[in-house]
Motif scaffolding. Structure first.
Motif, PDB file in Angstrom:
ATOM      1  N   ALA A  43       0.431  -1.530   0.118  1.00 26.16           N
ATOM      2  CA  ALA A  43       0.125   0.085  -0.009  1.00 26.16           C
ATOM      3  C   ALA A  43       0.800   1.482   0.080  1.00 26.16           C
ATOM      4  N   VAL A  44      -0.027   2.126  -0.189  1.00 24.47           N
ATOM      5  CA  VAL A  44       0.400   3.812  -0.611  1.00 24.47           C
ATOM      6  C   VAL A  44       0.151   4.237   1.239  1.00 24.47           C
ATOM      7  N   ASP A  45       1.315   5.232   1.403  1.00 28.03           N
ATOM      8  CA  ASP A  45       0.398   5.295   2.901  1.00 28.03           C
ATOM      9  C   ASP A  45       0.444   6.427   2.837  1.00 28.03           C
ATOM     10  N   LEU A  46      -1.014   7.537   2.710  1.00 36.86           N
ATOM     11  CA  LEU A  46      -0.437   8.949   2.369  1.00 36.86           C
ATOM     12  C   LEU A  46      -0.977   9.620   3.295  1.00 36.86           C
ATOM     13  N   ALA A  51      -2.909  14.553   7.604  1.00 39.33           N
ATOM     14  CA  ALA A  51      -3.250  15.563   6.218  1.00 39.33           C
ATOM     15  C   ALA A  51      -4.806  16.304   7.092  1.00 39.33           C
ATOM     16  N   ALA A  52      -5.884  15.452   7.537  1.00 44.99           N
ATOM     17  CA  ALA A  52      -6.645  15.870   7.828  1.00 44.99           C
ATOM     18  C   ALA A  52      -6.744  16.768   8.628  1.00 44.99           C
ATOM     19  N   SER A  53      -5.924  16.478  10.257  1.00 41.07           N
ATOM     20  CA  SER A  53      -5.620  17.193  11.192  1.00 41.07           C
ATOM     21  C   SER A  53      -4.775  18.245  10.409  1.00 41.07           C
ATOM     22  N   ASP A  54      -4.281  18.619   9.785  1.00 42.18           N
ATOM     23  CA  ASP A  54      -3.394  19.754   9.740  1.00 42.18           C
ATOM     24  C   ASP A  54      -3.866  21.007   8.767  1.00 42.18           C
ATOM     25  N   THR A  79       2.423  21.473   3.730  1.00 45.79           N
ATOM     26  CA  THR A  79       2.641  21.063   3.173  1.00 45.79           C
ATOM     27  C   THR A  79       2.236  19.627   2.996  1.00 45.79           C
ATOM     28  N   ALA A  80       2.016  19.223   2.109  1.00 48.72           N
ATOM     29  CA  ALA A  80       1.362  17.326   2.620  1.00 48.72           C
ATOM     30  C   ALA A  80       2.429  16.565   3.173  1.00 48.72           C
ATOM     31  N   PRO A  81       1.890  15.578   3.901  1.00 53.84           N
ATOM     32  CA  PRO A  81       3.116  14.519   4.636  1.00 53.84           C
ATOM     33  C   PRO A  81       3.644  14.375   2.865  1.00 53.84           C
TER      34      PRO A  81
END
Length: 95
Positions: A43-46, A51-54, A79-81
């Motif tokens: 899997a790709v961990d996005l 991201a939601a918390s930010d 910036t996105a993680p």
């Protein structure tokens, strides 16, 4: 999204093929189904939780009238993680 990948594993097996020997399967979401599928899915961990918390913190700061986080990219405040690949059995073949 991981539900589709689990469905793909089932369809691959139903067609008489094997994962990962005949077909490798990877999903773009590292959810519970990806981890508990047989075989477990690469899997790709996005980092969607981060991201939601930010995003929530950014929204709350804006609602308070604050200018959140220094701007690293023009027009953005955070910036996105970085995504990361989590390799599991669904995409690993023995040499």
């Amino acid at each position: 999204v991981d539900a589709f990948a689990v469905g793909a594993v089932r369809a691959i097996r139903d067609s008489g093929r094997r994962v990962p020997d005949d077909v490798m399967v990877v999903t773009r979401y590292d959810g519970p189904r990806a981890r508990t599928c047989e075989p477990p899915l690469t899997a790709v961990d996005l980092q969607l939780d981060r991201a939601a918390s930010d995003a929530v913190e950014l929204l709350l700061a804006r609602l308070r009238g604050e200018d959140p986080a220094p701007r690293e990219v023009p027009g953005t405040a955070v910036t996105a993680p970085e995504p990361r690949v989590i390799a599991r059995a669904s995409s690993l073949r023995a040499p």
